[in-house]
Scaffold this motif. Structure first.
Motif, PDB file in Angstrom:
ATOM      1  N   PHE A  89      -4.452   4.911  -0.299  1.00  0.00           N
ATOM      2  CA  PHE A  89      -4.302   6.139  -1.072  1.00  0.00           C
ATOM      3  C   PHE A  89      -2.849   6.336  -1.486  1.00  0.00           C
ATOM      4  N   VAL A  90      -1.937   6.164  -0.552  1.00  0.00           N
ATOM      5  CA  VAL A  90      -0.514   6.329  -0.848  1.00  0.00           C
ATOM      6  C   VAL A  90      -0.048   5.260  -1.842  1.00  0.00           C
ATOM      7  N   ALA A  95       1.785   3.792  -7.189  1.00  0.00           N
ATOM      8  CA  ALA A  95       1.578   2.985  -8.396  1.00  0.00           C
ATOM      9  C   ALA A  95       1.455   3.867  -9.639  1.00  0.00           C
ATOM     10  N   GLU A  96       0.872   5.055  -9.487  1.00  0.00           N
ATOM     11  CA  GLU A  96       0.748   5.992 -10.606  1.00  0.00           C
ATOM     12  C   GLU A  96       2.062   6.708 -10.902  1.00  0.00           C
ATOM     13  N   PRO A 100       7.299   8.981  -5.321  1.00  0.00           N
ATOM     14  CA  PRO A 100       8.325   7.952  -5.523  1.00  0.00           C
ATOM     15  C   PRO A 100       8.193   6.815  -4.515  1.00  0.00           C
ATOM     16  N   PRO A 101       8.685   5.630  -4.880  1.00  0.00           N
ATOM     17  CA  PRO A 101       8.626   4.494  -3.953  1.00  0.00           C
ATOM     18  C   PRO A 101       9.373   4.821  -2.671  1.00  0.00           C
ATOM     19  N   ARG A 102       8.887   4.264  -1.601  1.00  0.00           N
ATOM     20  CA  ARG A 102       9.501   4.501  -0.294  1.00  0.00           C
ATOM     21  C   ARG A 102      10.770   3.670  -0.176  1.00  0.00           C
ATOM     22  N   ARG A 103      11.801   4.293   0.375  1.00  0.00           N
ATOM     23  CA  ARG A 103      13.041   3.551   0.604  1.00  0.00           C
ATOM     24  C   ARG A 103      12.837   2.615   1.777  1.00  0.00           C
TER      25      ARG A 103
END
Length: 118
Positions: A89-90, A95-96, A100-103
């Motif tokens: 899910f995350v 992807a959408e 935001p992308p995880r650091r």
């Protein structure tokens, strides 16, 4: 009733319960809808507990509708854990571009050639 017929009817019922399908013939549609909502709520609660805090922060009030849409369109596969379900899910949210992308997390000093203990 043959085993094949029973298996087909069970598959139809499962589809109705977890993937928004129609109730099979001979099964009360109201009861199926009630049970399907109970299963969605159970999965929603489990997923919400496993989601990272940043997902809760970003989605806020939109979390429940997004989880419901995810649950309906992505039935759990046999053998997958709830952690894998939450990760999927995350990943879809990232992807959408919703989250935001995880650091990258700091993994310690292993692999850093400049520092060596003596």
């Amino acid at each position: 009733m043959s085993r094949e017929d029973l298996a087909r009817r069970q598959a139809e019922l499962l589809e109705a319960l977890v993937a928004g399908g129609a109730a099979p013939p001979g099964v009360d549609p109201a009861r199926v809808a009630l049970e399907a909502e109970a299963l969605r709520a159970k999965r929603r609660r489990a997923l919400a507990r496993l989601l990272p805090a940043d997902v809760h922060d970003v989605l806020g009030e939109d979390l429940v509708p997004r989880l419901d849409a995810w649950i309906t369109t992505h039935p759990r596969r046999v053998g997958t854990s709830m952690h894998a379900d939450a990760d999927a899910f995350v990943a879809a949210l990232r992807a959408e571009g919703v989250v935001p992308p995880r650091r990258r997390a700091f993994r310690g000093w292993r692999g850093v050639s400049a520092w060596r203990p003596r």
